[in-house]
Design a protein around this motif. Structure first.
Motif, PDB file in Angstrom:
ATOM      1  N   GLU A 180      27.464  44.211  43.928  1.00  0.00           N
ATOM      2  CA  GLU A 180      28.212  42.915  43.513  1.00  0.00           C
ATOM      3  C   GLU A 180      29.884  42.945  43.724  1.00  0.00           C
ATOM      4  O   GLU A 180      30.297  41.662  43.881  1.00  0.00           O
ATOM      5  N   LEU A 181      30.389  43.953  43.867  1.00  0.00           N
ATOM      6  CA  LEU A 181      31.782  44.137  44.295  1.00  0.00           C
ATOM      7  C   LEU A 181      32.242  43.722  45.834  1.00  0.00           C
ATOM      8  O   LEU A 181      33.066  43.381  46.090  1.00  0.00           O
ATOM      9  N   ARG A 182      31.299  44.087  46.569  1.00  0.00           N
ATOM     10  CA  ARG A 182      31.625  44.360  47.947  1.00  0.00           C
ATOM     11  C   ARG A 182      32.037  42.881  48.599  1.00  0.00           C
ATOM     12  O   ARG A 182      32.868  42.598  49.412  1.00  0.00           O
ATOM     13  N   PRO A 183      31.415  41.842  48.275  1.00  0.00           N
ATOM     14  CA  PRO A 183      31.722  40.296  48.652  1.00  0.00           C
ATOM     15  C   PRO A 183      33.238  39.976  48.286  1.00  0.00           C
ATOM     16  O   PRO A 183      33.810  39.143  49.006  1.00  0.00           O
ATOM     17  N   LEU A 184      33.564  40.534  47.279  1.00  0.00           N
ATOM     18  CA  LEU A 184      35.039  40.302  46.756  1.00  0.00           C
ATOM     19  C   LEU A 184      36.078  41.245  47.382  1.00  0.00           C
ATOM     20  O   LEU A 184      37.238  41.060  47.117  1.00  0.00           O
ATOM     21  N   LEU A 243      42.379  39.637  46.360  1.00  0.00           N
ATOM     22  CA  LEU A 243      42.310  40.042  44.814  1.00  0.00           C
ATOM     23  C   LEU A 243      42.584  41.546  44.908  1.00  0.00           C
ATOM     24  O   LEU A 243      42.078  42.428  45.591  1.00  0.00           O
ATOM     25  N   SER A 244      43.171  41.888  43.694  1.00  0.00           N
ATOM     26  CA  SER A 244      43.342  43.168  43.680  1.00  0.00           C
ATOM     27  C   SER A 244      42.276  44.125  43.167  1.00  0.00           C
ATOM     28  O   SER A 244      41.202  43.333  42.742  1.00  0.00           O
ATOM     29  N   ASP A 245      42.339  45.336  42.942  1.00  0.00           N
ATOM     30  CA  ASP A 245      40.890  45.955  42.703  1.00  0.00           C
ATOM     31  C   ASP A 245      40.716  45.560  41.073  1.00  0.00           C
ATOM     32  O   ASP A 245      39.524  45.268  40.641  1.00  0.00           O
ATOM     33  N   VAL A 246      41.846  45.637  40.247  1.00  0.00           N
ATOM     34  CA  VAL A 246      41.404  45.099  38.958  1.00  0.00           C
ATOM     35  C   VAL A 246      41.219  43.807  38.731  1.00  0.00           C
ATOM     36  O   VAL A 246      40.097  43.376  38.209  1.00  0.00           O
ATOM     37  N   GLU A 247      41.687  42.792  39.604  1.00  0.00           N
ATOM     38  CA  GLU A 247      41.038  41.508  39.871  1.00  0.00           C
ATOM     39  C   GLU A 247      39.597  41.425  40.238  1.00  0.00           C
ATOM     40  O   GLU A 247      38.942  40.378  39.644  1.00  0.00           O
ATOM     41  N   ALA A 280      37.176  39.408  38.097  1.00  0.00           N
ATOM     42  CA  ALA A 280      36.163  38.271  38.630  1.00  0.00           C
ATOM     43  C   ALA A 280      34.543  38.536  38.687  1.00  0.00           C
ATOM     44  O   ALA A 280      34.102  37.590  38.076  1.00  0.00           O
ATOM     45  N   LEU A 281      34.367  39.728  38.841  1.00  0.00           N
ATOM     46  CA  LEU A 281      32.940  39.974  38.631  1.00  0.00           C
ATOM     47  C   LEU A 281      32.511  39.851  37.202  1.00  0.00           C
ATOM     48  O   LEU A 281      31.371  39.248  36.931  1.00  0.00           O
ATOM     49  N   ARG A 341      31.961  33.167  47.975  1.00  0.00           N
ATOM     50  CA  ARG A 341      31.242  32.292  46.966  1.00  0.00           C
ATOM     51  C   ARG A 341      29.852  32.221  47.068  1.00  0.00           C
ATOM     52  O   ARG A 341      29.005  32.056  45.883  1.00  0.00           O
ATOM     53  N   ALA A 342      29.219  32.149  48.231  1.00  0.00           N
ATOM     54  CA  ALA A 342      27.558  32.362  48.304  1.00  0.00           C
ATOM     55  C   ALA A 342      27.328  33.387  47.726  1.00  0.00           C
ATOM     56  O   ALA A 342      26.085  33.411  47.050  1.00  0.00           O
ATOM     57  N   ALA A 343      27.838  34.668  47.880  1.00  0.00           N
ATOM     58  CA  ALA A 343      27.538  35.816  47.469  1.00  0.00           C
ATOM     59  C   ALA A 343      27.431  35.754  45.925  1.00  0.00           C
ATOM     60  O   ALA A 343      26.743  36.386  45.311  1.00  0.00           O
ATOM     61  N   MET A 344      28.433  35.339  45.288  1.00  0.00           N
ATOM     62  CA  MET A 344      28.754  35.254  43.947  1.00  0.00           C
ATOM     63  C   MET A 344      27.555  34.366  43.256  1.00  0.00           C
ATOM     64  O   MET A 344      26.906  34.660  42.248  1.00  0.00           O
TER      65      MET A 344
END
Length: 260
Positions: free
Chosen positions: A150-154, A159-163, A167-168, A109-112
């Motif tokens: 931007e993807l790494r924190p997720l 979440l799946s890869d597509v999710e 999300a991003l 969350r902090a990362a986003m």
């Protein structure tokens, strides 16, 4: 006549983005110099003001000399976009963006929030980014590293890869839309010669007199509350924060109770 395939031009553009540049030649002209000039023009006058001739004039060279380095405005725009994205996440010591920059901030969350803040700030420095009309990404090195950062924190949060991509995209789309609203607010202030507070001071008492329709009771109440809170009809910074809180809560709910 058969239509010419765009594939060769696309391949050429990608090579150009990834540093396959012509030699400077006798004039000393380089692709980075051309790109920097384009960015400087766009920052002051907007993307529509950028032309090969204006860039050439800024560099003190003939317009035709640019085409041996950058084939046209589409390629120049792609190079400009990739170049400014290099500002987002610092340097990893090897000339590239720090791919762990967002992950080190804290939890996802902090990362986003960090990602949103960095992208918002980039739009303030380079508002012409909001005028990019292509639905396809600029596939340069800095755009690619931005996506990685931007993807790494997720990754690994449920979440799946597509999710993860969705999300991003949701976070970045929200930043984009509120940055557009912020730019519109700024333009309106400049063009009207009135601050939001001055505008609201004129509009609010008149609305109190004319909005007497009982069918407008909710909109009148909410509009009045927003105006009283912000002295304006909208507040993009508040919308950014509120929307981001809501998006992150929704992602958390998705992780906790995944749908079908």
């Amino acid at each position: 006549m058969a239509r010419r395939s765009p594939a060769p031009d696309l391949a050429r553009s990608i090579y150009l983005l990834w540093g396959h540049h012509p030699s400077p030649g006798r004039s000393g002209l380089t692709v980075p110099a051309i790109v920097t000039a384009g960015i400087e023009i766009a920052d002051v006058d907007g993307l529509d003001a950028v032309s090969m001739r204006k860039v050439a004039d800024r560099l003190g060279v003939g317009a035709m000399s640019l085409y041996g380095h950058v084939p046209g405005k589409d390629d120049l725009t792609a190079l400009m976009v990739d170049a400014v994205y290099a500002e987002l996440y610092g340097d990893d010591g090897n000339g590239g963006g720090d791919v762990a920059a967002a992950s080190r901030v804290g939890d996802w969350r902090a990362a986003m929030r960090f990602v949103a803040e960095r992208n918002w700030a980039l739009y303030q420095r380079h508002p012409w980014l909001l005028d990019i009309r292509s639905s396809r990404p600029t596939l340069g090195p800095h755009v690619s590293r931005k996506y990685e950062v931007e993807l790494r924190p997720l990754d690994g949060i449920g979440l799946s890869d597509v999710e993860m991509d969705a999300a991003l995209t949701l976070v970045l789309s929200h930043v984009d839309s509120t940055a557009r609203a912020h730019r519109n607010v700024s333009r309106t202030r400049t063009e009207s010669g009135m601050s939001d507070a001055e505008w609201w001071a004129v509009v609010a008492p008149v609305l109190d007199q004319v909005m007497a329709d009982d069918d407008l009771i909710v909109s009148a109440r909410i509009g009045g509350a927003v105006g009283a809170q912000f002295d304006a009809a909208q507040h993009p910074e508040h919308a950014l924060t509120f929307g981001l809180d809501t998006i992150l809560a929704g992602i958390q709910a998705r992780i906790t109770s995944p749908g079908p």
